[in-house]
Design a protein around this motif. Structure first.
Motif, PDB file in Angstrom:
ATOM      1  N   SER A  48      34.880  52.761  47.326  1.00  0.00           N
ATOM      2  CA  SER A  48      35.865  52.245  48.273  1.00  0.00           C
ATOM      3  C   SER A  48      35.763  50.738  48.396  1.00  0.00           C
ATOM      4  O   SER A  48      36.760  50.016  48.431  1.00  0.00           O
ATOM      5  N   ALA A  49      34.482  50.240  48.432  1.00  0.00           N
ATOM      6  CA  ALA A  49      34.295  48.795  48.531  1.00  0.00           C
ATOM      7  C   ALA A  49      34.797  48.106  47.271  1.00  0.00           C
ATOM      8  O   ALA A  49      35.404  47.027  47.324  1.00  0.00           O
ATOM      9  N   GLY A  50      34.516  48.690  46.143  1.00  0.00           N
ATOM     10  CA  GLY A  50      35.006  48.099  44.898  1.00  0.00           C
ATOM     11  C   GLY A  50      36.525  48.110  44.833  1.00  0.00           C
ATOM     12  O   GLY A  50      37.164  47.157  44.357  1.00  0.00           O
ATOM     13  N   ALA A  78      37.234  57.301  43.749  1.00  0.00           N
ATOM     14  CA  ALA A  78      36.936  56.901  42.369  1.00  0.00           C
ATOM     15  C   ALA A  78      38.208  56.998  41.498  1.00  0.00           C
ATOM     16  O   ALA A  78      38.490  56.117  40.669  1.00  0.00           O
ATOM     17  N   ASP A  79      38.972  58.073  41.673  1.00  0.00           N
ATOM     18  CA  ASP A  79      40.228  58.204  40.919  1.00  0.00           C
ATOM     19  C   ASP A  79      41.189  57.066  41.225  1.00  0.00           C
ATOM     20  O   ASP A  79      41.846  56.527  40.327  1.00  0.00           O
ATOM     21  N   ASP A  80      41.245  56.699  42.510  1.00  0.00           N
ATOM     22  CA  ASP A  80      42.136  55.594  42.870  1.00  0.00           C
ATOM     23  C   ASP A  80      41.682  54.302  42.217  1.00  0.00           C
ATOM     24  O   ASP A  80      42.522  53.473  41.794  1.00  0.00           O
ATOM     25  N   LEU A  81      40.326  54.118  42.153  1.00  0.00           N
ATOM     26  CA  LEU A  81      39.802  52.916  41.522  1.00  0.00           C
ATOM     27  C   LEU A  81      40.183  52.864  40.039  1.00  0.00           C
ATOM     28  O   LEU A  81      40.644  51.838  39.531  1.00  0.00           O
ATOM     29  N   PHE A  82      39.955  53.975  39.349  1.00  0.00           N
ATOM     30  CA  PHE A  82      40.275  53.991  37.922  1.00  0.00           C
ATOM     31  C   PHE A  82      41.794  53.833  37.675  1.00  0.00           C
ATOM     32  O   PHE A  82      42.211  53.184  36.719  1.00  0.00           O
ATOM     33  N   THR A  83      42.584  54.417  38.590  1.00  0.00           N
ATOM     34  CA  THR A  83      44.041  54.252  38.460  1.00  0.00           C
ATOM     35  C   THR A  83      44.443  52.802  38.656  1.00  0.00           C
ATOM     36  O   THR A  83      45.316  52.279  37.934  1.00  0.00           O
ATOM     37  N   LEU A  84      43.804  52.127  39.638  1.00  0.00           N
ATOM     38  CA  LEU A  84      44.109  50.729  39.889  1.00  0.00           C
ATOM     39  C   LEU A  84      43.785  49.855  38.687  1.00  0.00           C
ATOM     40  O   LEU A  84      44.535  48.930  38.348  1.00  0.00           O
ATOM     41  N   LEU A  85      42.689  50.164  38.019  1.00  0.00           N
ATOM     42  CA  LEU A  85      42.302  49.374  36.854  1.00  0.00           C
ATOM     43  C   LEU A  85      43.293  49.541  35.683  1.00  0.00           C
ATOM     44  O   LEU A  85      43.273  48.733  34.742  1.00  0.00           O
ATOM     45  N   GLU A  86      44.105  50.555  35.743  1.00  0.00           N
ATOM     46  CA  GLU A  86      45.127  50.741  34.688  1.00  0.00           C
ATOM     47  C   GLU A  86      46.470  50.099  35.035  1.00  0.00           C
ATOM     48  O   GLU A  86      47.396  50.124  34.231  1.00  0.00           O
TER      49      GLU A  86
END
Length: 859
Positions: A48-50, A78-86
């Motif tokens: 969440s922090a990342g 974590a899924d939201d983080l990986f989605t954001l990186l795309e």
């Protein structure tokens, strides 16, 4: 200077590494390693922090690299983080994923995302080198990782996957490349959308609830409405069976979810290019098909065995077929070129077309016939070319056209070349060919045939009085009557005008007269009716035998013509068989000679005009008549101011002598030359009459006109035209018409005489008394003078009966209001008797002989 190795690149002091790892131990170990290597590190203890740190404009925060410890269990943050990186804003940020035991989903994400690497925690000391390599790849090799150029062809893609996140991700990815995308969550939904809309590519997840993706591939392949769609299976499972099932179902590609996005897009682009190529090929095929369909000629293709592979609409139309399926795959020979035009079957081995199908032979402009579906033959002209595909012969292409119209035209032209257009009988050219062949055949076979030459009697009278339409109708009627009498082996032709010829094959000499009479009777047995008028139809027929002794076809025709002439001389309406021992041929030859001389005389003005005075008898003293010529005395008399002359025609002989008309007028009438001669006489007589009026205050000419000319409906107009051209007083012109057979039709003669008398001219009835109808004609014809025939006048002084006849004719003429003229007045005694009888005018040698130039009289 030698370039530095990518693994030894110094860290950029302005670049911060964001380290996201929930394990404090792993986070500490990696953070220390990075700091010792000169990297600035920002650590995040939770996903969440990342996520929060990355969401706040990473470029502004100086974050240049992200290191993530992959979670053991899937978690939403974590899924939201990986989605954001795309997302596009972060797609270029290098990412290093640290894993303990990599799963397919981890590997797929790493491969899919650009600028991403994966490293096992057990090898964490290589993190710095991996980061440097990742950064160097981003700087120097970024172009290699760029996705393909955006789609320019508007390719439509159906993407079928049961995962919402996968659908969302690939919607963004494919839409960003310009593809038009439609999504479906399962096989049924995908098939319904594929049938209701137009797609080029279908990307289908293999494992889905209800049915796997290979089922949808198979459905799309088997449905005619969707079989054009290029299908690809999309899976995260590397199983041979999955790949095999997909390809067997019709998939063109088998793509994996853990592949890099650039590779995925490259595969999609390859399929899109294939679709574009297929579209181009299809467009070219449709263009060529349109051209083929638009060609006016029939075109079909066959394989080497002669089975039809394609056919255009024009070919179907000519052959009478509605659909291609009725022709495709069928043997062209068995279907439509199995027989000759007369129905004679053609064996396949004997068919030129069939033998050309499997060969390299080019057949040009070959004329044959095709048979339609209904069983009728069509004449065609075809050209056969070998068909090559990939440099190998694949059969032949046949172009053909219906030449029925051309064949009909050729037949009509051939018919016209051999037939008479009016009567539809054979013409002279064809008949002469048949006659020549018959004469040659007789030379070999020693048999007997015959030639009949038929000429209608008084046809010119009907043609001139009732018009050419009546004459044409009569000729048609006669032709039909002769055809009814004709045998199958005989030949009938119209030679021209009112002349017909019949070739009788295999006839005995003793049968010829009877056969001739039968044809004559066939013509005469029925009257000719035209516009309420009835005419007797009569014909004269000349017959001549044809055998081994016949010298030539021309001789046979001449003999039949001579025999026909004899029949006419004997009164007409009869037949005559040529006799080689009589002298009619010599007579005919003389007439033909005269005919040529007369035509030449007309052409070069070789006629002469003489003028014989006609003297009025009123006031003459019978007791004081001179012994010599009376005309010299009369020329000085006051009455001479009204001098009259009969215009007499002569033909200039070879030595300049004047040939009397008795020698050539019968021939002129026989060959219908009198209208031309009469017009020559009238034109030259009127010219002379103008000169005469300068000597006599009023000279008058009496001009002979034949019956053929008088019955010509154009004659009154010609008289009016010539009188006007020469400025002659019509009252000074008298026309003499013969009382005998020259007047062919009393009604036509009466109409012509009335028309010309309306102009002011006068008429005289010549040769009065020589026929039984003399008095009847004198009563019917509106003439001004009666000219008593010289056969009665010249014997008056010695024969009281002739004297009584002249007296009677004179009295009757006076009772009808006509004046009289006596011919052949050759002595003073005859003139005295005429004065005693009260005759009005006299003409003869006692008065004066014919003069060459009457204008010189009295000088």
């Amino acid at each position: 200077m030698q370039a530095r190795k990518r693994s030894d690149m110094a860290p950029d002091p302005n670049t911060t590494v964001l380290l996201i790892e929930e394990s404090p131990t792993l986070r500490y170990a990696l953070e220390r390693l990075l700091r010792d290597s000169g990297f600035a590190v920002a650590a995040a203890e939770t996903f969440s922090a990342g996520l929060e740190r990355l969401s706040a404009a990473p470029g502004a925060a100086g974050i240049g690299v992200v290191i993530i410890g992959w979670p053991v269990h899937t978690r939403p943050e974590a899924d939201d983080l990986f989605t954001l990186l795309e997302e596009p804003d972060l797609a270029a940020v290098p990412v290093l994923v640290m894993v303990t035991d990599p799963e397919p989903a981890t590997r797929a994400w790493v491969v899919r995302r650009s600028h991403t690497a994966m490293l096992d925690w057990r090898l964490h000391t290589e993190a710095v080198a991996t980061l440097n390599a990742l950064r160097a790849a981003g700087e120097a090799g970024a172009a290699e990782l760029e996705p393909p150029l955006a789609d320019q062809g508007g390719t439509r893609i159906l993407f079928v996957d049961d995962s919402p996140s996968v659908r969302a991700y690939y919607r963004r990815l494919l839409s960003g490349q310009g593809y038009r995308l439609e999504l479906a969550a399962n096989v049924d939904e995908g098939f319904d959308k594929a049938r209701s809309d137009a797609f080029d590519i279908a990307i289908i997840d293999y494992f889905m609830p209800g049915a796997n993706g290979d089922v949808l591939c198979r459905w799309l392949r088997d449905d005619p409405a969707t079989r054009h769609i290029t299908t690809a299976i999309f899976t995260s499972t590397y199983l041979d069976q999955v790949i095999q099932d997909s390809l067997n179902a019709g998939a063109a590609e088998c793509m994996f979810k853990d592949e890099h996005d650039a590779l995925f897009l490259a595969r999609v682009a390859a399929m899109s290019r294939s679709v574009a190529g297929r579209r181009s090929i299809e467009a070219e095929r449709q263009r060529l098909q349109s051209i083929l369909n638009s060609v006016g000629e029939g075109v079909y293709g066959v394989d080497a065995e002669g089975r039809i592979t394609f056919v255009n609409p024009a070919a179907r139309l000519i052959l009478g077929y509605d659909e291609n399926r009725e022709l495709l795959g069928q043997s062209a020979h068995e279907l439509f070129h199995y027989a000759e035009q007369d129905g004679t079957p053609i064996a396949p081995l004997s068919s030129l077309l069939q033998s050309s199908y499997g060969s390299r032979q080019i057949l040009r402009s070959w004329e044959t016939c095709f048979w339609t579906r209904e069983g009728s033959s069509v004449p065609i002209e075809c050209t056969v070319y070998p068909l090559y595909m990939a440099r190998e012969q694949q059969g032949s292409v046949v172009a053909f056209r219906d030449i029925s119209e051309r064949k009909n035209l050729e037949e009509r032209l051939l018919w016209q070349a051999t037939h008479d257009a009016l009567t539809e009988l054979f013409n002279r050219r064809y008949f002469e060919e048949q006659l020549e062949a018959e004469c040659q055949w007789q030379q070999r076979q020693r048999a007997t045939s015959a030639l009949l030459y038929l000429d209608l009697d008084h046809f010119k009278y009907i043609n001139d009085t009732e018009g050419h339409a009546a004459g044409d109708a009569l000729l048609i009627q006669v032709g039909r009557r002769l055809l009814e009498r004709l045998r199958r082996t005989d030949t009938l032709a119209r030679l021209g005008g009112d002349e017909f010829a019949i070739l009788l094959r295999n006839i005995e000499p003793e049968e010829l007269q009877e056969a001739s009479e039968a044809f004559r009777a066939a013509v005469s047995e029925q009257d000719f009716n035209y516009h309420g008028k009835t005419f007797k139809v009569r014909a004269s027929i000349g017959a001549a035998l044809i055998d081994a002794g016949t010298p030539s076809p021309g001789e046979a025709l001449a003999e039949a013509d001579i025999a026909c002439h004899v029949a006419k001389q004997q009164g007409g309406n009869r037949s005559h068989v040529y006799d080689p021992h009589d002298r009619h041929k010599d007579l005919m030859d003389r007439e033909l000679g005269w005919s040529n001389r007369l035509r030449e005389a007309l052409r070069v003005d070789n006629f002469l005009l003489h003028y014989q005075p006609i003297m009025p008898l009123s006031g003459l003293d019978a007791d004081r008549l001179p012994d010599g010529s009376l005309w010299n005395w009369f020329a000085g008399h006051p009455a001479s101011c009204h001098a009259c002359f009969e215009v007499l025609l002569r033909l200039r002989g070879p030595d300049g002598e004047a040939i009397a008309p008795d020698n050539f007028i019968p021939t002129a009438e026989r060959f219908y030359l009198m209208p031309e001669i009469d017009e020559w006489v009238l034109r030259n007589a009127l010219l002379k009459l103008g000169e005469m009026n300068r000597v006599f205050r009023k000279a008058c000419f009496s001009i002979n006109v034949s019956g053929h000319t008088l019955c010509n409906r154009d004659w009154p107009a010609r008289v009016q035209r010539l009188i006007g051209e020469h400025g002659v007083d019509p009252g000074c012109v008298t026309f003499e018409v013969t009382e005998t057979a020259a007047i062919c039709d009393m009604g036509a003669a009466r109409r012509a005489i009335n028309s010309i008398r309306d102009l002011g001219c006068r008429f005289s009835l010549d040769d009065f008394g020589t026929g039984f109808s003399s008095f009847s004609q004198m009563k019917q014809l509106p003439v001004d003078y009666i000219k008593i025939d010289g056969m009665f006048v010249q014997a008056m002084a010695s024969d009281p009966i002739d004297q009584a006849m002249v007296q009677s004719m004179n009295d009757i003429a006076h009772c009808l209001g006509r004046q009289t003229v006596a011919e052949y007045v050759n002595s003073r005694d005859i003139l005295q008797l005429l004065i005693a009888c009260g005759v009005d005018h006299a003409q003869g040698h006692y008065i004066a002989r014919p003069l060459e130039d009457p204008a010189m009289v009295g000088e």
